[in-house]
Design an enzyme around this catalytic site. Structure first.
Site, PDB file in Angstrom:
ATOM      1  N   HIS A  74      43.170  24.080  28.522  1.00 12.05           N
ATOM      2  CA  HIS A  74      43.607  24.066  29.922  1.00 12.05           C
ATOM      3  C   HIS A  74      44.411  22.784  30.209  1.00 12.05           C
ATOM      4  O   HIS A  74      45.433  22.826  30.894  1.00 12.05           O
ATOM      5  CB  HIS A  74      42.406  24.088  30.875  1.00 12.05           C
ATOM      6  CG  HIS A  74      41.612  25.356  30.847  1.00 12.05           C
ATOM      7  ND1 HIS A  74      40.240  25.367  30.704  1.00 12.05           N
ATOM      8  CD2 HIS A  74      41.980  26.657  30.966  1.00 12.05           C
ATOM      9  CE1 HIS A  74      39.802  26.614  30.742  1.00 12.05           C
ATOM     10  NE2 HIS A  74      40.841  27.419  30.880  1.00 12.05           N
ATOM     11  N   LYS A 100      30.865  36.434  38.795  1.00 11.09           N
ATOM     12  CA  LYS A 100      31.086  36.099  37.382  1.00 11.09           C
ATOM     13  C   LYS A 100      29.921  35.305  36.793  1.00 11.09           C
ATOM     14  O   LYS A 100      29.928  35.015  35.602  1.00 11.09           O
ATOM     15  CB  LYS A 100      32.385  35.294  37.236  1.00 11.09           C
ATOM     16  CG  LYS A 100      33.629  36.171  37.091  1.00 11.09           C
ATOM     17  CD  LYS A 100      34.787  35.384  36.510  1.00 11.09           C
ATOM     18  CE  LYS A 100      35.929  36.294  36.090  1.00 11.09           C
ATOM     19  NZ  LYS A 100      37.054  35.517  35.542  1.00 11.09           N
ATOM     20  N   ARG A 134      47.451  32.486  24.682  1.00 17.12           N
ATOM     21  CA  ARG A 134      47.013  31.887  23.418  1.00 17.12           C
ATOM     22  C   ARG A 134      47.425  32.755  22.245  1.00 17.12           C
ATOM     23  O   ARG A 134      47.951  32.284  21.245  1.00 17.12           O
ATOM     24  CB  ARG A 134      45.490  31.721  23.414  1.00 17.12           C
ATOM     25  CG  ARG A 134      45.001  30.624  24.311  1.00 17.12           C
ATOM     26  CD  ARG A 134      43.536  30.744  24.555  1.00 17.12           C
ATOM     27  NE  ARG A 134      43.229  32.034  25.196  1.00 17.12           N
ATOM     28  CZ  ARG A 134      42.072  32.330  25.760  1.00 17.12           C
ATOM     29  NH1 ARG A 134      41.101  31.458  25.743  1.00 17.12           N
ATOM     30  NH2 ARG A 134      41.880  33.496  26.325  1.00 17.12           N
ATOM     31  N   SER A 172      36.755  28.909  27.230  1.00 16.17           N
ATOM     32  CA  SER A 172      35.544  28.348  27.843  1.00 16.17           C
ATOM     33  C   SER A 172      34.325  29.105  27.327  1.00 16.17           C
ATOM     34  O   SER A 172      33.267  28.530  27.066  1.00 16.17           O
ATOM     35  CB  SER A 172      35.607  28.458  29.365  1.00 16.17           C
ATOM     36  OG  SER A 172      36.719  27.761  29.853  1.00 16.17           O
TER      37      SER A 172
END
Ligand code: PNS
Length: 167
Positions: free
Chosen positions: A23, A47, A96, A134
């Protein structure tokens, strides 16, 4: 006399649960392309995040303090509505690997349909970070693995303390 062009404001949205060096790489890249970059943390309790929005904001603020044109905020509701309310013209997302593309394309096209005046800009993560997420970081810490160099040191300490009760 020609009027001064309006400042270009960009948004870099995400869950940031927690921020990774991937990030941070994106924030560095995006901050060079706009006058103001707002890193916006999604408020979404569904979430079930590991860190609260305030904790995530604090970790972000500590990590980006040296960028004069980067600020931290949080939002709920539609991303494009939040971006419009901030006067932003651009939303940045990182890619990515090709596996990110499908989901990002779907979101980008929906966002464009909702607010065509806002452009989604995709930046390629640095290759050193292209495998970090993450989610994976949390899993590795939880299982006792070493994530040094993949997240800021303060984040590593908080992860160990939250997941392992140490650090
Ligand atoms: O870091 P993430 O979890 O990949 O970020 C996803 C995020 C926050 C960009 C996305 O979930 C989002 O934009 N949420 C806000 C709600 C919204 O606008 N949904 C419609 C997207 S087309």
């Amino acid at each position: 006399m020609a009027s001064k062009p309006a400042a270009v404001i960009g948004i870099y949205p995400g869950s940031f649960d927690p921020i990774t060096n991937g990030h941070l790489d994106m924030i560095g890249r995006a901050s060079r392309l706009v006058d103001r970059l707002i890193v916006a943390v999604l408020r979404n309790e569904r979430k079930q995040p590991l860190f609260s929005v305030d904790e995530r904001r604090q970790m972000l603020a500590e990590a980006v303090g040296h960028y004069p044109n980067v600020e931290i905020d949080s939002f709920e509701g539609l991303l494009v509505d939040y971006a419009a309310a901030q006067g932003a013209r651009v939303i940045f997302r990182g890619i990515r690997a090709i596996s990110d593309y499908e989901y990002e394309l779907q979101m980008a096209l929906m966002n464009r349909r909702l607010r065509p005046e806002i452009e989604m800009v995709f930046l390629m993560a640095g290759e050193a970070y292209s495998f970090i997420s993450s989610q994976l970081i949390k899993e590795v810490v939880n299982l006792g693995g070493n994530v040094a160099g993949l997240v800021p040191e303060a984040v590593e300490r908080r992860l160990k303390s939250r997941l392992l009760g140490s650090g």
